[in-house]
Design a protein around this motif. Structure first.
Motif: not given
Length: 339
Positions: A278, A298-302, A313-316
């Motif tokens: 985050e 930005t929130y990112v997971n992998s 997936t990413s959420y910006t």
């Protein structure tokens, strides 16, 4: 036990406005008019990346129009709703049409900061068109998937140590207070993600099938993530009312995948490791009556879907807000819940 936990959370969130301040007033200014109403302009991008056997990736992204909405902040409570308005802000027609809605709810105390976001996005385009259409040439419209839909629910709870009570998360995110002097704090936290990706056919096109594991030819995927994070946040102040805030919180977690290959029944995985992060950067002006803020988050997971395939997936979001302060209603109930 439940009552003790509830009391503890209330103490972390609620503050008695008549009691002596529980913060360093040389660093933090609390405004008497604690109801803030803001107009919000919000741009977001949601991306889905599926890694193939060779390490390349098939990436889909939304062609989202700018969203418009509002935010209401009162002491510890924050509520925000935004909606896409393509007629007000036309998007690139070559990348198709995306629909998106976002609703956010937050609770911010001196140490405990909680936030929940629900986002629905439908309509994606392929960022690398040749991965979806081998005949594509520059100048052609991008290959699109109007049937591809993503629903994401994310909830986070972070604890700022803030031992000297010199840092204000309210000043950094909702401008409910003002950070008078630069300060920061170490942060630990946890998060829960739920993502659901659905399509009317395989997300991976047929002519690319040989590059992917057989079970990645799915038309529905659900992912659950539990994660722990640790990092730091700092607000730099300038010219008395200006500020810049930076927030970085990387972490690790476990995820569980429920995958439905096309034409078969759903398959569920065991809990396996994944990574999350985050990041937020914000700047603005925080006056006594008006404020304005600009924030990038930005929130990112992998994590692995199968032994051969990884999904990220990413959420910006980019958020601009202009708000004004009001005196809150005189309500006994609101006072009892710390508002």
């Amino acid at each position: 036990m439940h009552a003790q936990l509830t009391d503890k959370v209330q103490k972390l969130l609620f503050e008695d406005s008549l009691a002596p301040p529980k913060y360093d007033s040389t660093y933090v200014l609390r405004f008497p008019n604690s109801l803030v109403v803001s107009g919000v302009v919000y741009n977001q991008n949601f991306g889905v990346d599926i890694e193939d056997k060779q390490g390349g990736s098939l990436s889909y992204a939304t062609n989202s129009a700018v969203q418009y909405g509002f935010a209401v902040d009162l002491n510890w409570l924050s509520v925000e709703a935004t909606f896409a308005a393509p007629k007000l802000d036309p998007v690139d027609p070559a990348k198709g049409v995306s629909e998106s809605r976002t609703f956010g709810l937050g609770a911010t105390g001196r140490h405990l900061w909680m936030r929940a976001i629900w986002n629905t996005s439908k309509g994606f385009y392929a960022e690398d068109p040749l991965k979806v259409d081998s005949t594509w040439v520059p100048g052609d419209p991008y290959p699109t998937r109007s049937d591809l839909e993503s629903n994401t629910f994310m909830a986070t709870a972070n604890y700022g140590f803030n031992k000297r009570h010199r840092f204000s998360q309210k000043a950094a995110t909702s401008q409910m207070e003002r950070q008078r002097r630069s300060a920061g704090t170490a942060v630990v936290g946890g998060s829960f993600w739920y993502s659901r990706i659905t399509a009317e056919g395989s997300v991976v096109p047929a002519y690319q099938a040989l590059n992917y594991a057989p079970d990645v030819q799915f038309d529905r995927l659900q992912r659950y993530i539990l994660a722990v994070k640790a990092g730091y946040t700092h607000t730099f102040t300038f010219w008395g009312k200006g500020y810049i805030n930076l927030f970085l919180l990387p972490g690790v977690g476990v995820q569980r995948i429920a995958l439905r290959p096309v034409g078969t029944t759903e398959q569920s995985s065991d809990w396996v490791g994944c990574s999350v992060s985050e990041f937020r950067a914000g700047l603005g002006y925080n006056g006594s009556k008006w404020y304005t803020g600009f924030t990038l988050a930005t929130y990112v997971n992998s994590g692995d879907v199968t032994e051969e395939v990884k999904l990220g997936t990413s959420y910006t979001t980019v958020r601009f807000a202009l708000g004004i302060r009001f005196r809150p209603p005189n309500s006994g109930f609101m006072r009892r819940v710390g508002l």
